[in-house]
Scaffold this motif. Structure first.
Motif, short mmCIF file in Angstrom:
data_model
loop_
_atom_site.label_atom_id
_atom_site.label_comp_id
_atom_site.label_asym_id
_atom_site.label_seq_id
_atom_site.Cartn_x
_atom_site.Cartn_y
_atom_site.Cartn_z
N GLY A 179 2.04 -0.68 3.99
CA GLY A 179 1.35 -1.14 2.74
C GLY A 179 0.28 -0.26 2.23
N ILE A 180 0.19 0.92 2.58
CA ILE A 180 -0.69 2.04 2.30
C ILE A 180 -0.11 2.77 1.02
CG2 ILE A 180 -1.96 4.17 3.10
CD1 ILE A 180 -1.80 2.74 5.85
N LEU A 181 -0.70 2.98 0.09
CA LEU A 181 -0.36 3.80 -0.99
C LEU A 181 -0.09 5.41 -0.31
CD1 LEU A 181 0.14 4.41 -3.94
CD2 LEU A 181 -2.31 5.40 -4.20
N PRO A 182 1.44 5.98 -0.55
CA PRO A 182 1.24 7.07 0.25
C PRO A 182 0.55 8.40 -0.46
CG PRO A 182 3.22 6.08 -0.23
CD PRO A 182 2.42 5.13 -0.95
N ILE A 183 0.72 8.58 -1.82
CA ILE A 183 -0.01 9.43 -2.31
C ILE A 183 -1.01 9.16 -3.30
CG2 ILE A 183 0.27 11.85 -3.73
CD1 ILE A 183 3.52 11.67 -3.04
N ALA A 184 -2.21 9.78 -3.28
CA ALA A 184 -3.43 9.66 -4.19
C ALA A 184 -3.11 10.71 -5.35
CB ALA A 184 -4.60 9.69 -3.45
N ALA A 238 7.91 8.28 -6.82
CA ALA A 238 8.10 6.94 -6.31
C ALA A 238 7.09 6.51 -5.11
CB ALA A 238 9.39 6.87 -5.41
N TYR A 239 6.00 7.39 -4.95
CA TYR A 239 4.97 7.14 -4.16
C TYR A 239 3.62 7.21 -4.51
CZ TYR A 239 8.93 8.48 -0.93
OH TYR A 239 10.30 8.30 -0.37
N VAL A 240 3.50 7.00 -6.14
CA VAL A 240 2.55 7.10 -6.77
C VAL A 240 1.95 5.72 -7.33
CG1 VAL A 240 1.27 8.31 -8.91
CG2 VAL A 240 2.56 9.69 -6.98
N ASP A 241 0.96 5.38 -7.33
CA ASP A 241 0.35 4.01 -8.31
C ASP A 241 0.20 4.21 -9.60
OD1 ASP A 241 -2.00 5.59 -7.64
OD2 ASP A 241 -3.01 3.79 -8.54
N ALA A 259 -9.28 5.83 3.35
CA ALA A 259 -7.70 5.24 3.90
C ALA A 259 -6.87 4.43 3.13
CB ALA A 259 -7.90 4.62 5.26
N LYS A 260 -7.34 4.40 1.71
CA LYS A 260 -6.54 3.65 0.82
C LYS A 260 -5.13 4.24 0.51
CE LYS A 260 -10.49 1.06 -1.36
NZ LYS A 260 -11.37 1.19 -2.61
N ALA A 261 -5.14 5.54 0.69
CA ALA A 261 -4.04 6.27 0.35
C ALA A 261 -4.05 7.37 1.51
CB ALA A 261 -4.27 6.98 -1.01
N GLY A 262 -2.58 7.80 1.77
CA GLY A 262 -2.24 8.51 2.75
C GLY A 262 -2.66 9.98 2.63
N VAL A 263 -2.14 10.61 1.71
CA VAL A 263 -2.25 11.90 1.30
C VAL A 263 -2.76 12.49 -0.20
CG1 VAL A 263 -0.50 12.56 3.08
CG2 VAL A 263 -0.03 12.59 0.56
N GLN A 264 -3.24 13.44 -0.23
CA GLN A 264 -3.73 14.11 -1.54
C GLN A 264 -3.18 15.80 -1.42
OE1 GLN A 264 -7.64 14.73 -2.61
NE2 GLN A 264 -7.35 14.74 -4.82
#
Length: 410
Positions: A179-184, A238-241, A259-264
């Protein structure tokens, strides 16, 4: 009587020498940058504070967004009203203004500070034109970084940094499942282009990357690297909001910080945002070079100094150039901004773990220049348009897009 007059004049002269300088005599500098985020502003304030400490008067003209700041600067040049100094990226872009005779050289400052002895030769060559020095470098940035939230990785059950692209996408699936956005994602063309270049270096290698951008090579091997790059880039959609389009890079960084997203994917200036937020590398967040990459893309910032026709401005420019290259200023600036000092003689022990990683790659020569350094502004713009068009079109055919790539060099 004559003796009395002589004493009076001598006293007046001495009083004038001892009198405090008029505020109007202070070197005044209007400094134009695109450094407006928290970390960038904190770094710029290091330079400003030292400039004012040495008797200068500072006027800030920062404008959010590098493109917006550049456009405003060009308008000021055309109007005959340039600022005292402008933050620029070392490379072909400032060279155009220098060739047109619009910039002041700062040879005397460079000679007095022995810049040729304390700067890497590559950097010294980039700030020099026709034997004269025109730019004062502030620091270098690595651009091949993936920053990640330790908290998000732990929640998703990601135990280690991905070493391959297959492992990377497996990690993104874990973040999505948690439930965490993968890529900011910062949905602006310049940010997308930097991600493209990071991936390209991982697929083409250092020599292949340079062949493509320096030699304009379009051989099957180079085009295969472009194809692999676009394929990996396309999978990231597929991993972007949905809120990604137009997002500023520092807003994307904030998503990882919280921590709303995993990586940038971003240059190491993003560390400045983590620092402002009180986050510690290795504890609160991680920094790694992209999977499968043998080195990193780098870019370097500097100031250049437009001709203003005002002698007092020349004085301010020289003072600013001295301040920018002061060893202690270089270190303090880099700590705030997340960059690497340009001087080779500074105390690097104060740099964090991420900067030390970047420094190792730079020292080993495992670096390639950002497109802004080695492409003309027109070619760099065409590259940004190319990447943005691909990213914005999920139905784009990769083979067709590969065939279009050579057109950016025309």
């Amino acid at each position: 009587m004559k003796n009395a007059m002589k004493l009076l004049l001598a006293g007046a002269a001495l009083a004038a020498l001892l009198a405090p300088a008029n505020a109007d005599d202070k070197p005044k500098a209007e400094v134009m940058t695109s450094w407006t985020s928290g970390g960038e502003a904190a770094a710029l304030n290091i330079i400003r504070s030292e400039f004012e400490k040495r008797g200068g008067e500072w006027e800030d003209s920062s404008i959010a967004g590098f493109g917006a700041a550049d456009a405003a600067f060009q308008n000021r040049i055309v109007a005959g009203d340039p600022p005292t100094a402008k933050q620029v990226v070392i490379g072909l872009d400032p060279a155009e203004f220098i060739k047109q005779g619009l910039m002041n050289p700062i040879d005397d400052v460079a000679a007095a500070g022995k810049w040729a002895d304390v700067l890497p030769k590559t950097i010294y060559d980039f700030i020099s034109h026709d034997g004269k020095v025109f730019l004062s470098p502030t620091g270098a940035h690595g651009e091949s970084w993936m920053f990640y939230s330790k908290e998000a990785f732990e929640k998703a059950g990601i135990a280690s940094e991905p070493k391959s692209w297959d492992e990377f996408f497996a990690a993104m699936d874990k973040l999505k499942a948690a439930g965490i956005l993968p890529i900011a994602w910062g949905g602006q063309a310049w940010q997308e282009t930097k991600v493209f270049n990071m991936i390209l270096l991982s697929q083409a290698g250092i020599d292949g990357f340079l062949k493509i951008y320096v030699d304009k090579d379009t051989s099957p091997a180079s085009m295969e690297a472009i194809k692999k790059t676009l394929t990996i880039l396309g999978r990231m959609r597929a991993y972007v909001d949905e809120g990604a389009p137009g997002r500023n890079w520092n807003d994307a960084t904030a998503m990882v910080i919280t921590a709303k997203a995993g990586v940038q994917f971003m240059g190491d200036w993003a560390k400045g945002e983590f620092t402002v937020a009180g986050k510690v590398p290795g504890k609160d967040y991680g920094c790694m070079i992209l999977p499968e990459s043998e080195g990193m893309v780098f870019i370097a910032d500097s100031f250049d100094y437009p001709k203003t026709g005002d002698a007092s401005q020349d004085k301010a420019q020289k003072l600013l150039a001295e301040v920018v290259m002061d060893p202690e200023v270089q270190v303090a600036f880099s700590i705030k901004k997340g960059s690497i000092p340009m001087r080779t003689d500074v105390d690097k022990s104060q740099l964090d773990a991420c900067s030390q990683k970047g420094l190792e790659l730079m020292s080993a020569g495992k670096i390639v220049p950002d497109q802004a350094i080695i492409l003309t502004p027109q070619q760099a713009g065409a590259l940004a348009d190319y990447v943005d068009a691909f990213w914005s079109n999920p139905s784009a055919n990769v083979d067709e897009e590969v065939a279009k790539f050579p057109s950016i060099f025309q």
